[in-house]
Design a protein around this motif. Structure first.
Motif, PDB file in Angstrom:
ATOM      1  N   ALA A 228     -44.784  14.079 -22.525  1.00 36.15           N
ATOM      2  CA  ALA A 228     -46.146  14.933 -22.530  1.00 36.15           C
ATOM      3  C   ALA A 228     -46.685  15.185 -21.294  1.00 36.15           C
ATOM      4  O   ALA A 228     -47.419  16.232 -20.609  1.00 36.15           O
ATOM      5  N   LEU A 229     -46.709  13.901 -20.360  1.00 35.73           N
ATOM      6  CA  LEU A 229     -47.368  13.761 -19.096  1.00 35.73           C
ATOM      7  C   LEU A 229     -46.348  14.737 -18.212  1.00 35.73           C
ATOM      8  O   LEU A 229     -47.236  15.651 -17.292  1.00 35.73           O
ATOM      9  N   GLU A 230     -45.218  14.977 -18.216  1.00 36.17           N
ATOM     10  CA  GLU A 230     -44.415  15.796 -17.322  1.00 36.17           C
ATOM     11  C   GLU A 230     -44.702  17.185 -17.808  1.00 36.17           C
ATOM     12  O   GLU A 230     -44.998  18.006 -16.970  1.00 36.17           O
ATOM     13  N   ALA A 231     -45.360  17.401 -19.089  1.00 31.86           N
ATOM     14  CA  ALA A 231     -45.514  18.780 -19.450  1.00 31.86           C
ATOM     15  C   ALA A 231     -46.836  19.398 -19.094  1.00 31.86           C
ATOM     16  O   ALA A 231     -47.424  20.409 -19.087  1.00 31.86           O
ATOM     17  N   GLY A 232     -47.824  18.395 -18.526  1.00 32.41           N
ATOM     18  CA  GLY A 232     -49.111  18.560 -17.897  1.00 32.41           C
ATOM     19  C   GLY A 232     -50.227  18.480 -18.763  1.00 32.41           C
ATOM     20  O   GLY A 232     -51.087  19.014 -18.584  1.00 32.41           O
ATOM     21  N   VAL A 233     -50.203  17.850 -20.038  1.00 32.87           N
ATOM     22  CA  VAL A 233     -51.253  17.510 -20.685  1.00 32.87           C
ATOM     23  C   VAL A 233     -52.303  16.856 -19.991  1.00 32.87           C
ATOM     24  O   VAL A 233     -52.275  16.196 -19.099  1.00 32.87           O
ATOM     25  N   ASP A 234     -53.783  17.113 -20.416  1.00 30.59           N
ATOM     26  CA  ASP A 234     -54.915  16.353 -20.061  1.00 30.59           C
ATOM     27  C   ASP A 234     -55.160  15.273 -20.606  1.00 30.59           C
ATOM     28  O   ASP A 234     -56.130  14.626 -19.955  1.00 30.59           O
ATOM     29  N   GLY A 235     -54.745  14.824 -21.651  1.00 29.00           N
ATOM     30  CA  GLY A 235     -54.960  13.725 -21.931  1.00 29.00           C
ATOM     31  C   GLY A 235     -54.030  12.920 -22.906  1.00 29.00           C
ATOM     32  O   GLY A 235     -53.258  13.629 -23.613  1.00 29.00           O
ATOM     33  N   LEU A 236     -54.023  11.611 -23.001  1.00 28.34           N
ATOM     34  CA  LEU A 236     -53.054  11.045 -24.108  1.00 28.34           C
ATOM     35  C   LEU A 236     -53.844  10.188 -25.292  1.00 28.34           C
ATOM     36  O   LEU A 236     -54.887   9.773 -24.876  1.00 28.34           O
ATOM     37  N   ARG A 237     -53.454  10.280 -26.534  1.00 28.15           N
ATOM     38  CA  ARG A 237     -53.810   9.270 -27.537  1.00 28.15           C
ATOM     39  C   ARG A 237     -53.000   8.499 -27.739  1.00 28.15           C
ATOM     40  O   ARG A 237     -51.850   8.954 -28.582  1.00 28.15           O
ATOM     41  N   LEU A 238     -52.926   7.221 -27.408  1.00 31.93           N
ATOM     42  CA  LEU A 238     -52.090   6.201 -27.878  1.00 31.93           C
ATOM     43  C   LEU A 238     -52.797   4.669 -27.937  1.00 31.93           C
ATOM     44  O   LEU A 238     -53.629   4.694 -26.966  1.00 31.93           O
ATOM     45  N   ASN A 239     -51.942   3.970 -28.290  1.00 32.89           N
ATOM     46  CA  ASN A 239     -52.229   2.458 -28.372  1.00 32.89           C
ATOM     47  C   ASN A 239     -51.240   1.786 -27.540  1.00 32.89           C
ATOM     48  O   ASN A 239     -49.992   1.719 -28.121  1.00 32.89           O
ATOM     49  N   PRO A 240     -51.535   1.458 -26.386  1.00 33.00           N
ATOM     50  CA  PRO A 240     -50.201   0.819 -25.501  1.00 33.00           C
ATOM     51  C   PRO A 240     -49.574  -0.411 -26.304  1.00 33.00           C
ATOM     52  O   PRO A 240     -48.563  -0.629 -25.820  1.00 33.00           O
ATOM     53  N   GLY A 241     -50.390  -1.047 -27.321  1.00 29.27           N
ATOM     54  CA  GLY A 241     -49.581  -2.124 -27.788  1.00 29.27           C
ATOM     55  C   GLY A 241     -48.572  -1.927 -28.795  1.00 29.27           C
ATOM     56  O   GLY A 241     -47.751  -2.550 -29.138  1.00 29.27           O
ATOM     57  N   ASN A 242     -48.578  -0.370 -29.050  1.00 26.62           N
ATOM     58  CA  ASN A 242     -47.819   0.056 -30.118  1.00 26.62           C
ATOM     59  C   ASN A 242     -46.468   0.865 -29.495  1.00 26.62           C
ATOM     60  O   ASN A 242     -45.793   1.554 -30.088  1.00 26.62           O
ATOM     61  N   ILE A 243     -46.275   0.810 -28.112  1.00 28.32           N
ATOM     62  CA  ILE A 243     -45.302   1.815 -27.739  1.00 28.32           C
ATOM     63  C   ILE A 243     -44.088   0.943 -26.893  1.00 28.32           C
ATOM     64  O   ILE A 243     -43.276   1.447 -26.243  1.00 28.32           O
TER      65      ILE A 243
END
Length: 361
Positions: A91-106
């Motif tokens: 998603a970052l490579e695709a150029g999105v403007d933000g992420l919604r994620l919980n770092p403890g779950n990836i």
């Protein structure tokens, strides 16, 4: 009202926190892999005033669609990621403007570090999204179940994972379907961190009930100065989330956009179809961005006074309506022409005020 001071982050061109206007978000309910349908829905959301839109990214095919979607829309896109850190990187490579994620779950520290490093390089913020329905067992065990304290503890765990990597472009949500739980969690966290907060009542429901529940939860916190961006979570067309979001902000004087409809509840004195006129006016003027107060009143008791106080309004009588503009009567119209006349006058006023503003600039 005095708003809680926070750091400011940028989601694309939209500032969040730090005194910026409270932004209205929504989420597409199309299949992200269906590029045409997703773009069409985002464009509808944009026309309704949506500031930021979130897209589900369940697999690599959806992640691959993000760049093509982003190229066709003009509002910031947030990728909603769960569990798979590779989807975040894509998603970052695709150029999105933000992420919604919980770092403890990836995954482990290496995977978290890889995502954070790429997000930092691209200046892309991360929203930590805690949901009462999916709390970690450890947090519930330590804090007596699904409680506000457990939600805050979960959020702080994820926050510390990012802070340990010197990443601070963070916003946080603490959503619950129960309003008292949601209120308690946000209030507790607001006293512990200075990150901007994303407000919402999750799984609020549909239609009127969902909008009311959201307005109570979000509105109470906003009135206390808590909250920097909002999403009204409603079952159905996401455009209605945006409409409801702006209605909440408008009711508190926090933002002015679009039509504020004032219409009487009707009573035995009413001699015209107020409900029918109001419904048509509200529907036909949804695309008007100019902030206007529009009144539809049904009798001679409060009608003329309320209509005069609106930017444009109509007060009904037996078989006719009196059209007002900025408090002055314009003309009488037949009952069957009331909605059309009010819509035309509102559009005319919005266009004229827009032209005046452009001339001043």
């Amino acid at each position: 009202m005095k708003r809680r001071p926070t750091r400011q982050i940028w989601v694309g061109k939209v500032a969040v926190g730090g005194g910026a206007p409270i932004s209205v978000q929504s989420m597409t309910n199309t299949d992200t892999r269906d590029i045409a349908a997703t773009v069409a829905q985002i464009q509808r959301l944009s026309r309704a005033g949506c500031d930021i839109v979130r897209l589900a990214v369940p697999d690599q095919e959806a992640a691959a669609a993000l760049a093509r979607i982003k190229a066709q829309v003009d509002i910031p896109i947030i990728a909603d990621i769960h569990f798979d850190y590779r989807l975040a990187l894509a998603a970052l490579e695709a150029g999105v403007d933000g992420l919604r994620l919980n770092p403890g779950n990836i995954g482990g520290p290496g995977r978290v570090k890889a995502v954070v490093k790429e997000a930092a390089a691209r200046r892309v913020p991360i929203r930590i999204g805690v949901n009462a329905g999916s709390l970690e067992k450890e947090a519930m065990a330590a804090h007596g179940g699904v409680t506000a304290a457990a939600m805050v503890a979960s959020a702080m765990k994820h926050i510390h994972l990012l802070e340990d990597l010197d990443f601070y472009d963070i916003k946080i949500s603490l959503k619950a379907a129960e309003v008292p739980l949601m209120l308690a969690a946000y209030r507790q966290l607001a006293g512990q961190v200075d990150y901007p907060l994303h407000l919402g009542v999750t799984e609020a429901g549909r239609g009127l009930e969902g909008a009311v529940k959201s307005a109570v939860g979000i509105g109470i916190l906003l009135n206390e100065g808590i909250g920097d961006t909002i999403r009204v979570s409603l079952t159905g067309d996401p455009v209605q989330e945006v409409v409801a979001g702006f209605a909440i902000l408008r009711s508190l004087g926090l933002r002015r956009r679009g039509i504020e409809l004032i219409s009487c509840p009707t009573c035995g004195r009413c001699q015209v179809d107020v409900e029918g006129v109001a419904a048509r006016v509200q529907q036909d003027l949804q695309d008007v961005a100019r902030p206007l107060k529009v009144a539809v009143m049904g009798c001679a008791v409060n009608g003329p006074g309320e209509a005069r106080q609106a930017d444009v309004g109509i007060a009904g009588g037996p078989g006719f309506g009196l059209l007002f503009r900025h408090g002055r009567p314009v003309r009488k119209v037949k009952e069957e022409d009331m909605a059309r006349a009010l819509i035309e006058e509102a559009r005319r006023l919005a266009a004229e005020e827009g032209e005046e503003e452009n001339a001043r600039e």
